[in-house]
Scaffold this motif. Structure first.
Motif, short mmCIF file in Angstrom:
data_model
loop_
_atom_site.label_atom_id
_atom_site.label_comp_id
_atom_site.label_asym_id
_atom_site.label_seq_id
_atom_site.Cartn_x
_atom_site.Cartn_y
_atom_site.Cartn_z
N ILE A 31 20.32 45.15 65.29
CA ILE A 31 19.80 46.58 65.42
C ILE A 31 19.48 47.20 64.21
CG2 ILE A 31 20.74 48.62 66.35
CD1 ILE A 31 22.42 47.05 68.61
N ALA A 32 20.36 46.74 63.24
CA ALA A 32 20.13 47.36 61.80
C ALA A 32 18.61 47.19 61.30
CB ALA A 32 21.23 47.10 60.93
N GLY A 33 18.42 45.61 61.53
CA GLY A 33 17.13 45.18 61.04
C GLY A 33 15.89 45.94 61.79
N TYR A 34 16.20 46.28 62.93
CA TYR A 34 15.19 46.94 64.09
C TYR A 34 14.85 48.36 63.42
CZ TYR A 34 12.97 49.24 67.68
OH TYR A 34 11.90 50.19 68.47
N MET A 121 30.44 43.37 56.97
CA MET A 121 29.64 44.10 57.64
C MET A 121 28.78 45.04 56.93
SD MET A 121 31.45 45.40 61.28
CE MET A 121 32.62 46.48 60.53
N LEU A 122 29.34 45.57 55.84
CA LEU A 122 28.69 46.34 54.89
C LEU A 122 27.73 45.71 53.90
CD1 LEU A 122 29.07 49.59 54.58
CD2 LEU A 122 30.64 49.19 52.56
N LEU A 123 28.33 44.50 53.61
CA LEU A 123 27.31 43.59 52.61
C LEU A 123 26.10 43.50 53.47
CD1 LEU A 123 27.06 42.17 50.14
CD2 LEU A 123 27.89 40.32 51.20
N LEU A 124 26.07 43.08 54.71
CA LEU A 124 24.83 42.85 55.51
C LEU A 124 24.18 44.08 55.63
CD1 LEU A 124 26.39 40.34 58.22
CD2 LEU A 124 25.16 39.84 56.28
N VAL A 125 24.52 45.30 55.78
CA VAL A 125 23.75 46.28 55.89
C VAL A 125 23.31 46.75 54.59
CG1 VAL A 125 23.82 48.78 56.21
CG2 VAL A 125 25.17 47.04 57.66
#
Length: 247
Positions: A31-34, A121-125
């Motif tokens: 979802i964040a990637g989208y 989670m934060l690192l991936l974002v």
């Protein structure tokens, strides 16, 4: 401190043994990637949206970080629901109570284990806006402030979720209760923008209003203090609830 770290390490491993953690990370990243891709498309389609007052860091950060706060509100109750309720349901909480560790160490250890998951989670974002460093100038201070605000928000969600998990032995009820509690606190922000004598009070206790400053790159110690007090309050409540149960 050693006992706390041991519990934190065990909790961190327990979280990642569960397929739920990987499913949550995967869904969040998709979802964040989208949202990230749509944001970049909007910038390329309308470059005039950027000006001296609204740079790439502001535009991308506002879209992604703002959207992630909503997603985190939805998923954090799922990650905290098993912390104590499943221990109680399986009976292992009795072993935890009889172990030579204090209740404060148990709660803090659980929270620190969850904190490790929050960092993942934060690192991936963070990788998404930081990937633009190679193609444009970024205001890294503003990006860092937004990420720090997200971390504080996650910590607040986690502390509240752990507290709800101490209230029941059913993980599902803990998840629903945690979501309800977070949504209630979230909706306080709506009252902050209504005309009335208590609007300023609602603004001061709103999770969102304190995050908005950090998202805009404004670092204020009062915002950080608010989130830390929020966490301490619910972690203290968790210790008190477990103490009542043990006695």
């Amino acid at each position: 401190m050693g006992n706390t770290l041991t519990i934190a390490s065990a909790e961190f491993r327990r979280i990642f043994v569960s397929p739920l953690a990987w499913a949550v990370l995967a869904v969040l990243q998709i979802i964040a990637g989208y949202v990230f891709a749509v944001t970049l498309y909007q910038i390329s389609a309308n470059p005039t949206a950027l000006n001296d007052f609204l740079g790439v860091s502001d535009y991308v950060g506002a879209n992604i970080f703002g959207f992630m706060t909503v997603l985190y509100l939805l998923v954090m109750p799922l990650m905290t629901m098993r912390a104590f309720s499943e221990e109680r349901k399986s009976g292992s909480i009795t072993l935890l109570f009889s172990a030579p560790v204090s209740l404060s160490q148990i709660v803090l250890g659980k929270f620190m284990g969850l904190f490790g998951f929050m960092l993942v989670m934060l690192l991936l974002v963070a990788l998404m806006p930081l990937s633009l460093m190679f193609s444009t100038d970024l205001d890294l201070g503003r990006i860092a402030a937004g990420l720090f605000g997200l971390l504080l928000m996650l910590m607040a969600f986690g502390a509240a979720g752990l507290f709800v998990s101490t209230l029941t032995k059913e993980p599902t009820i803990a998840a629903i209760g945690g979501f309800g509690l977070l949504l209630l606190v979230w909706l306080v922000n709506v009252m902050a923008y209504q005309e009335g004598a208590y609007a300023e009070v609602f603004k001061q206790i709103s999770l969102l209003s304190h995050y908005e400053n950090l998202r805009r790159g404004v670092f204020n110690t009062s915002d950080v203090t608010y989130y830390l007090l929020f966490c301490v309050l619910f972690l203290w409540g968790s210790v008190q609830r477990l103490d009542m149960e043990r006695n």
